[in-house]
Write an enzyme that holds these catalytic residues in place. Structure first.
Site, PDB file in Angstrom:
ATOM      1  N   HIS A 218      41.962  70.316  53.464  1.00  0.00           N
ATOM      2  CA  HIS A 218      41.710  70.959  52.168  1.00  0.00           C
ATOM      3  C   HIS A 218      42.500  70.256  51.063  1.00  0.00           C
ATOM      4  CE1 HIS A 218      40.934  74.134  49.238  1.00  0.00           C
ATOM      5  NE2 HIS A 218      42.215  74.074  48.942  1.00  0.00           N
TER       6      HIS A 218
ATOM      7  N   TYR B  74      43.730  74.608  62.999  1.00  0.00           N
ATOM      8  CA  TYR B  74      42.794  75.746  63.015  1.00  0.00           C
ATOM      9  C   TYR B  74      41.343  75.382  63.312  1.00  0.00           C
ATOM     10  CZ  TYR B  74      42.261  74.247  58.107  1.00  0.00           C
ATOM     11  OH  TYR B  74      42.061  73.516  56.970  1.00  0.00           O
TER      12      TYR B  74
ATOM     13  N   ARG C  47      33.482  70.583  55.565  1.00  0.00           N
ATOM     14  CA  ARG C  47      34.595  69.858  54.936  1.00  0.00           C
ATOM     15  C   ARG C  47      35.186  68.894  55.960  1.00  0.00           C
ATOM     16  NH1 ARG C  47      39.363  73.297  54.371  1.00  0.00           N
ATOM     17  NH2 ARG C  47      40.053  71.989  56.103  1.00  0.00           N
TER      18      ARG C  47
END
Ligand SMILES: Cc1ncc(C[n+]2csc(CCOP(=O)(O)OP(=O)(O)O)c2C)c(N)n1
Length: 286
Positions: A184, A193, A180
């Protein structure tokens, strides 16, 4: 996918939706919250976007069992079903139930897991101790991992799995291994993260650039072709943004429409109550 095949998307399948001939404004109306999406799933052979993680794998399995019972499976021109979901969804009960039901009923469904390695901030290592494609073996059907950033390989593997399903060979799990690139959602900050070097390594594997280089090297397309494609994409994107901004805000009372295909007395009552509530503001200055 062949025209007769049915897709059950999550909320990421804009490319599949586009290829099914659905106007790309439709999911954007859904995302802006001004309508419910609006395409006809039966006519377009593309179910509604599903935000409830993993639920569409059960819808797909039920649909696949249905077309098998209707005798539409078992020949070269039979029907098949594909369900898309993410690596995070693979931990949901719904997905594991869909695996059991599709396996024991030999349902003509392809499970396409877009493993982008994160479920919001949760990394893949929190979903599984084995590569996801290996899960299929325990449920009794084949699983395969494909380089999800290789357009032709993804196409070949998906077509083969759908063709297996349509002739009556049952389900397949495809794990398309990818990454990705962005956040998100607009409220997510992935720099909290994951590290920049990981993102950079995947930038070098850009699937669009790879297919472009392939076409160039094979002499199948030249600069003027790519120039035209880029220009067409730019114009379409501008047009789409303009159309999104122009989408009218719906009247609040329309939220009761389309809840059930044939309406329901409960919804009618709620609509009436809400209409009375709205009219209690009549004459107030906003
Ligand atoms: C049943 C359910 N639980 C939680 C959520 C909240 N949620 C939305 S997206 C998401 C992560 C999904 O990750 P993944 O399946 O890997 O898909 P991705 O968005 O990364 O493609 C979660 C937990 C939800 N929509 N539905």
């Amino acid at each position: 996918m062949r025209p007769q095949d049915m897709a059950f998307p999550t909320y990421r399948e804009h490319g599949v939706l586009y290829c099914r001939g659905i106007d790309p404004i439709m999911p954007l109306g859904l995302f802006r919250g001004v309508d419910q999406g609006g395409w006809d799933p039966i006519e377009m052979k593309f179910a509604m976007y599903t935000i409830v993680i993993g639920a569409q794998t059960l819808h797909a399995t039920g649909y696949a069992m249905g077309i098998a019972m209707d005798g539409k499976v078992g020949t070269e021109d039979g029907e098949a079903v594909i369900a898309y979901f993410g690596d995070g969804a693979s931990s949901q009960g719904d997905v594991n139930e869909a695996f059991v039901w599709s396996s024991v009923f030999h349902a003509p469904v392809v499970f396409f897991c877009q493993n982008n390695q994160y479920a919001i901030s949760e990394p893949l290592e929190r979903q599984t101790r084995v590569p996801l494609y290996q899960r299929a073996h325990g449920f009794g059907f084949p699983g395969v991992r494909v380089d999800g950033n290789d357009v032709l390989a993804s196409y070949a593997v998906t077509r083969a799995a759908l063709d297996q399903a349509r002739v009556g060979q049952g389900p397949t799990l495809i794990e398309a291994y990818t990454y990705r690139m962005g956040a998100h959602t607009t409220s997510d900050d992935p720099t909290r993260y994951r590290i920049a070097s990981e993102v950079e390594a995947w930038q070098a594997k850009d699937p669009i650039l790879r297919v472009r280089r392939f076409l160039e090297q094979q002499g199948l397309a030249d600069q003027s072709f790519f120039g035209e494609v880029d220009e067409q994409a730019r114009v379409e994107a501008v047009k789409l943004r303009e159309r999104v901004l122009e989408l009218p805000d719906p009247a609040p009372v329309t939220m009761f429409d389309h809840v059930f295909p044939n309406g329901s007395p409960e919804i009618d009552e709620e609509r009436e109550q809400f209409t009375a509530y709205l009219s209690s503001f009549a004459g107030e200055v906003h």
